[in-house]
Motif scaffolding. Structure first.
Motif, PDB file in Angstrom:
ATOM      1  N   PRO A 132      -1.215  -5.021   7.263  1.00 30.35           N
ATOM      2  CA  PRO A 132       0.076  -5.772   6.968  1.00 30.35           C
ATOM      3  C   PRO A 132       1.377  -5.248   8.106  1.00 30.35           C
ATOM      4  CG  PRO A 132      -1.501  -4.588   5.367  1.00 30.35           C
ATOM      5  CD  PRO A 132      -2.093  -3.951   6.595  1.00 30.35           C
ATOM      6  N   PHE A 133       1.313  -4.171   8.562  1.00 27.42           N
ATOM      7  CA  PHE A 133       2.289  -3.813   9.922  1.00 27.42           C
ATOM      8  C   PHE A 133       2.533  -4.713  10.891  1.00 27.42           C
ATOM      9  CE2 PHE A 133       3.605  -2.517  13.850  1.00 27.42           C
ATOM     10  CZ  PHE A 133       4.399  -2.551  13.493  1.00 27.42           C
ATOM     11  N   VAL A 134       0.792  -5.927  11.235  1.00 27.72           N
ATOM     12  CA  VAL A 134       1.018  -6.603  12.495  1.00 27.72           C
ATOM     13  C   VAL A 134       1.598  -7.674  12.013  1.00 27.72           C
ATOM     14  CG1 VAL A 134      -0.466  -7.268  14.514  1.00 27.72           C
ATOM     15  CG2 VAL A 134      -0.529  -4.438  13.887  1.00 27.72           C
ATOM     16  N   LEU A 135       0.522  -7.906  10.978  1.00 28.43           N
ATOM     17  CA  LEU A 135       0.842  -9.827  10.201  1.00 28.43           C
ATOM     18  C   LEU A 135       2.513  -9.466   9.952  1.00 28.43           C
ATOM     19  CD1 LEU A 135      -1.592 -10.201   8.103  1.00 28.43           C
ATOM     20  CD2 LEU A 135      -1.391 -10.810  10.839  1.00 28.43           C
ATOM     21  N   TYR A 136       3.235  -8.836   9.383  1.00 31.32           N
ATOM     22  CA  TYR A 136       4.659  -7.994   9.660  1.00 31.32           C
ATOM     23  C   TYR A 136       5.604  -8.436  10.500  1.00 31.32           C
ATOM     24  CZ  TYR A 136       9.129  -6.789   7.479  1.00 31.32           C
ATOM     25  OH  TYR A 136      11.084  -7.005   7.777  1.00 31.32           O
ATOM     26  N   ILE A 188       4.710 -10.303  13.083  1.00 30.89           N
ATOM     27  CA  ILE A 188       4.388 -11.921  13.679  1.00 30.89           C
ATOM     28  C   ILE A 188       4.824 -12.207  13.026  1.00 30.89           C
ATOM     29  CG2 ILE A 188       2.944 -13.158  14.084  1.00 30.89           C
ATOM     30  CD1 ILE A 188       1.164 -11.183  14.842  1.00 30.89           C
ATOM     31  N   TYR A 189       5.604 -12.512  11.631  1.00 29.41           N
ATOM     32  CA  TYR A 189       5.139 -13.476  10.727  1.00 29.41           C
ATOM     33  C   TYR A 189       6.720 -13.794  10.749  1.00 29.41           C
ATOM     34  CZ  TYR A 189       5.911 -16.564   6.379  1.00 29.41           C
ATOM     35  OH  TYR A 189       5.727 -17.210   5.890  1.00 29.41           O
ATOM     36  N   TYR A 190       7.729 -12.132  10.498  1.00 34.60           N
ATOM     37  CA  TYR A 190       8.942 -12.105   9.877  1.00 34.60           C
ATOM     38  C   TYR A 190       9.585 -11.869  11.633  1.00 34.60           C
ATOM     39  CZ  TYR A 190       7.954 -12.246   5.056  1.00 34.60           C
ATOM     40  OH  TYR A 190       7.778 -13.174   3.351  1.00 34.60           O
ATOM     41  N   ARG A 191       8.575 -12.162  12.585  1.00 37.57           N
ATOM     42  CA  ARG A 191      10.187 -11.804  13.567  1.00 37.57           C
ATOM     43  C   ARG A 191      11.470 -12.454  13.653  1.00 37.57           C
ATOM     44  NH1 ARG A 191       9.362 -11.377  20.080  1.00 37.57           N
ATOM     45  NH2 ARG A 191      10.474 -13.489  19.668  1.00 37.57           N
ATOM     46  N   ASP A 192      11.161 -13.928  13.330  1.00 36.05           N
ATOM     47  CA  ASP A 192      12.099 -14.741  13.898  1.00 36.05           C
ATOM     48  C   ASP A 192      13.252 -15.295  12.617  1.00 36.05           C
ATOM     49  OD1 ASP A 192      11.892 -14.959  16.458  1.00 36.05           O
ATOM     50  OD2 ASP A 192      10.677 -16.074  16.560  1.00 36.05           O
ATOM     51  N   LYS A 193      12.497 -14.441  11.404  1.00 39.02           N
ATOM     52  CA  LYS A 193      12.652 -15.330  10.207  1.00 39.02           C
ATOM     53  C   LYS A 193      14.300 -13.942   9.551  1.00 39.02           C
ATOM     54  CE  LYS A 193       9.026 -17.900   8.036  1.00 39.02           C
ATOM     55  NZ  LYS A 193       8.544 -17.894   8.986  1.00 39.02           N
ATOM     56  N   PHE A 241       3.769 -11.815   0.417  1.00 36.44           N
ATOM     57  CA  PHE A 241       3.068 -11.736   1.621  1.00 36.44           C
ATOM     58  C   PHE A 241       2.611 -10.081   1.602  1.00 36.44           C
ATOM     59  CE2 PHE A 241       3.669  -9.226   5.396  1.00 36.44           C
ATOM     60  CZ  PHE A 241       3.594  -9.852   6.927  1.00 36.44           C
ATOM     61  N   ILE A 242       2.905  -8.829   0.745  1.00 33.14           N
ATOM     62  CA  ILE A 242       2.317  -7.893   0.719  1.00 33.14           C
ATOM     63  C   ILE A 242       0.704  -8.362  -0.136  1.00 33.14           C
ATOM     64  CG2 ILE A 242       2.609  -6.317  -0.197  1.00 33.14           C
ATOM     65  CD1 ILE A 242       4.424  -6.030   1.799  1.00 33.14           C
ATOM     66  N   THR A 243       1.040  -9.403  -1.265  1.00 32.57           N
ATOM     67  CA  THR A 243      -0.127  -9.367  -1.299  1.00 32.57           C
ATOM     68  C   THR A 243      -1.304  -9.970  -0.959  1.00 32.57           C
ATOM     69  OG1 THR A 243       0.811  -9.481  -3.337  1.00 32.57           O
ATOM     70  CG2 THR A 243      -2.007 -10.668  -3.313  1.00 32.57           C
ATOM     71  N   ILE A 244      -0.975 -10.800  -0.068  1.00 35.00           N
ATOM     72  CA  ILE A 244      -2.222 -11.460   0.450  1.00 35.00           C
ATOM     73  C   ILE A 244      -2.890 -10.661   2.127  1.00 35.00           C
ATOM     74  CG2 ILE A 244      -2.301 -13.234   2.437  1.00 35.00           C
ATOM     75  CD1 ILE A 244      -0.273 -14.824   0.267  1.00 35.00           C
ATOM     76  N   THR A 245      -1.772  -9.996   2.295  1.00 30.27           N
ATOM     77  CA  THR A 245      -1.610  -9.398   3.790  1.00 30.27           C
ATOM     78  C   THR A 245      -2.629  -8.315   3.380  1.00 30.27           C
ATOM     79  OG1 THR A 245       0.187  -8.445   3.519  1.00 30.27           O
ATOM     80  CG2 THR A 245       0.078  -9.465   5.639  1.00 30.27           C
ATOM     81  N   ILE A 277      -1.824   6.397   5.887  1.00 26.91           N
ATOM     82  CA  ILE A 277      -1.263   5.798   4.831  1.00 26.91           C
ATOM     83  C   ILE A 277       0.082   6.570   5.973  1.00 26.91           C
ATOM     84  CG2 ILE A 277       0.436   7.487   2.639  1.00 26.91           C
ATOM     85  CD1 ILE A 277      -2.081   8.095   1.501  1.00 26.91           C
ATOM     86  N   TRP A 278      -0.588   7.538   6.520  1.00 26.41           N
ATOM     87  CA  TRP A 278       1.125   7.902   7.534  1.00 26.41           C
ATOM     88  C   TRP A 278       0.818   7.125   8.448  1.00 26.41           C
ATOM     89  CZ3 TRP A 278       1.753   9.345  12.774  1.00 26.41           C
ATOM     90  CH2 TRP A 278       3.175   9.866  12.970  1.00 26.41           C
ATOM     91  N   ILE A 279       0.256   6.393   9.057  1.00 30.22           N
ATOM     92  CA  ILE A 279       0.759   5.585  10.586  1.00 30.22           C
ATOM     93  C   ILE A 279       1.441   3.955   9.374  1.00 30.22           C
ATOM     94  CG2 ILE A 279       0.015   3.509  11.627  1.00 30.22           C
ATOM     95  CD1 ILE A 279      -1.726   5.814  13.067  1.00 30.22           C
ATOM     96  N   LEU A 280       0.390   3.810   8.667  1.00 33.43           N
ATOM     97  CA  LEU A 280       1.100   2.126   7.785  1.00 33.43           C
ATOM     98  C   LEU A 280       2.683   2.690   7.477  1.00 33.43           C
ATOM     99  CD1 LEU A 280       0.248  -0.290   6.618  1.00 33.43           C
ATOM    100  CD2 LEU A 280      -0.923  -0.086   5.474  1.00 33.43           C
ATOM    101  N   ILE A 281       2.978   3.417   6.682  1.00 36.04           N
ATOM    102  CA  ILE A 281       3.781   3.617   5.924  1.00 36.04           C
ATOM    103  C   ILE A 281       5.093   3.647   6.655  1.00 36.04           C
ATOM    104  CG2 ILE A 281       5.134   4.976   4.399  1.00 36.04           C
ATOM    105  CD1 ILE A 281       2.647   4.342   2.241  1.00 36.04           C
ATOM    106  N   SER A 282       4.607   4.179   7.966  1.00 34.62           N
ATOM    107  CA  SER A 282       6.523   4.785   8.377  1.00 34.62           C
ATOM    108  C   SER A 282       6.285   4.018   9.809  1.00 34.62           C
ATOM    109  CB  SER A 282       5.608   6.460   9.151  1.00 34.62           C
ATOM    110  OG  SER A 282       4.914   5.967  10.138  1.00 34.62           O
ATOM    111  N   LEU A 283       5.416   2.866   9.897  1.00 38.06           N
ATOM    112  CA  LEU A 283       5.401   1.628  11.333  1.00 38.06           C
ATOM    113  C   LEU A 283       6.262   0.633   9.777  1.00 38.06           C
ATOM    114  CD1 LEU A 283       2.388   1.698  13.262  1.00 38.06           C
ATOM    115  CD2 LEU A 283       4.856   2.046  13.893  1.00 38.06           C
ATOM    116  N   PHE A 284       5.182   0.663   9.142  1.00 33.56           N
ATOM    117  CA  PHE A 284       6.244  -0.620   8.586  1.00 33.56           C
ATOM    118  C   PHE A 284       7.726  -0.098   8.253  1.00 33.56           C
ATOM    119  CE2 PHE A 284       6.254  -3.530   4.464  1.00 33.56           C
ATOM    120  CZ  PHE A 284       5.977  -4.599   5.161  1.00 33.56           C
TER     121      PHE A 284
END
Ligand code: ADP
Ligand code: MG
Length: 417
Positions: free
Chosen positions: A17-21, A23-28, A36-40, A173-180
């Protein structure tokens, strides 16, 4: 060794989810949506269940609880339900020995995730604690359940259950939540910056609008004062009234032009005869000069000089320079403002000279900077706008000034045929 490979693979999935976020939201200019959350999360769950840890046939481990919790924190209950359905369908398809235990574990962890994610969203001060509780429970609940339902297996793989699973869950949990979280709050900051930039521009426009409306109003006021004089001839009064009407009409044009500023600017560029144009502005500004005890004069060496420009901009431009020159003299008891128009090869050269207060070098350096004003009621917008207009016409402006002696602004504007 095999565990390490699987372990790293699961951690990698947890980062989906973090990586896709990123990439996808970079220039938005927007932040993540629930879809987005559901799909990723669904992609992530699918991947982690397709390539899980298997220590014994039919018993699989992955980061499903991590994804479930994360999905519910950022996507809410709907995301949770989607993930639950996906998990059940896929788990039934896989089948095997651990199916029964898996369903029991999931019903407990799902309810717990719903509860924890709810508190996580509402009470930001407990976020660290909740992340810890989630990581802890998602490790203990499966182990305890398996101990009851699959006693033999649990004893056999005690080391794996006690060491690997908790570390994976905690780390995941820790990596995903803190990075996101970091990525999302960076984005929020950026969005807020964009917003304040926008409202600041609108504020600038509103301020300059007031400024630009004040100029014609000043001219109209001067003429009305002249009209009050009974000795004035009918011919002259008619002329003054005509100028007032023209000025009011121009104000209306300026206003509607500023109101349309939010839309794309369809500036109308016209062929303008400069000498006559400046002459009419000098006429408009004369009452203002008289009021301030300043003599305003104009000389031209050419009769006709054509330029391509927006007529409203050209008027504002010269009104701004002449008004400033008059105001620079007004501070003293009396003064002179002189305007000279001449041709210089492919350019029209307009010089506005005054013998007013002049400027220091520091002041000159700050000219054209928004809000720079040395006047108690100044806005510091006149020159900012004028410089912009000149630049847009591919023209140039230079200034020479001496404190206490006066100022000379030289404008060069490209001629047209
Ligand atoms: P404002 O007139 O509202 O102060 P402007 O952008 O028109 O804003 O001018 C900015 C500043 O530049 C003025 O406050 C003044 O200090 C200086 N300035 C501009 N023109 C002249 C001039 N002819 N003589 C002296 N100072 C000037
Ligand atoms: Mg000004």
């Amino acid at each position: 060794m095999l565990y390490i490979k699987d372990f790293l693979l699961q951690l990698l999935f947890a980062l989906t989810p973090f990586v896709l976020y990123t990439i996808y939201y970079r220039d938005k200019a927007e932040n993540y949506s629930r879809q987005f959350i559901t799909i990723t999360c669904m992609i992530c769950l699918f991947m982690s269940m397709s390539f899980p840890f298997t220590v014994e046939d039919g018993i699989i481990f992955d980061i499903r609880y991590v994804i479930m919790f994360f999905g519910m924190v950022y996507g809410g209950m709907t995301t949770g339900v989607f993930l639950l359905v996906e998990f059940l369908t896929y788990r039934l398809l896989i089948g095997g020995q651990g199916l029964f235990s898996a369903i029991i574990i999931l019903s407990i962890t799902f309810s717990l995730s719903a509860l924890l994610s709810n508190v996580y969203r509402r009470r930001s001060e407990y976020r660290k604690l909740i992340t810890f509780v989630a990581g802890f429970s998602f490790s203990v609940i499966p182990i305890a359940t398996m101990f009851v339902t699959e006693y033999q297996y649990s004893i056999q793989h005690l080391k794996f259950n006690i060491l690997v699973m908790p570390v994976l869950n905690f780390l995941g949990i820790w990596i995903l939540i803190s990075l996101f979280n970091k990525a999302v709050s960076d984005k929020e900051l950026y969005l807020r910056y964009l917003q304040s930039e926008k409202s600041e521009t609108i504020a600038h426009v509103a301020a300059s609008l007031a400024h630009e409306v004040r100029n014609p109003l000043t001219a109209v006021m001067g003429f009305l004062k002249l009209l009050k004089d009974d000795s004035i001839t009918r011919e002259k009064s008619q002329k003054y009234i005509a100028i007032c009407l023209e000025e009011i009409k121009r104000t209306e044009v300026i206003l509607s032009e500023y109101l349309s500023i939010a839309k794309p600017n369809h500036a109308v560029v016209e062929k303008i005869e400069l000498v006559q144009q400046i002459n009419s502005i000098v006429e408009i500004m004369t009452p203002y000069a008289i009021m301030n005890n300043v003599s305003l004069e104009m000389q031209h060496l050419e009769d006709k000089l054509y330029i391509s420009a927006n007529p409203t901009e050209i008027k504002q431009l010269f009104i701004n320079f002449i008004k400033n020159a008059i105001e620079a003299c007004a501070v003293l008891a009396t003064g002179n403002v002189n305007i000279r128009i001449e041709r210089q090869s492919e350019y029209a050269k307009i010089t506005i000279i005054d013998d007013g207060v002049g400027m220091s070098n520091e002041q000159m350096e700050r000219l054209g900077i928004i809000y720079f004003s040395t006047k108690s009621k100044g806005t510091g917008l006149g020159l900012t706008l004028s410089y912009q207009f000149i630049r847009s016409m591919n023209g140039d402006v230079t200034v020479r000034s001496k404190s206490g002696e006066g100022t000379e602004f030289i404008l060069t504007l490209p001629l047209t045929n």
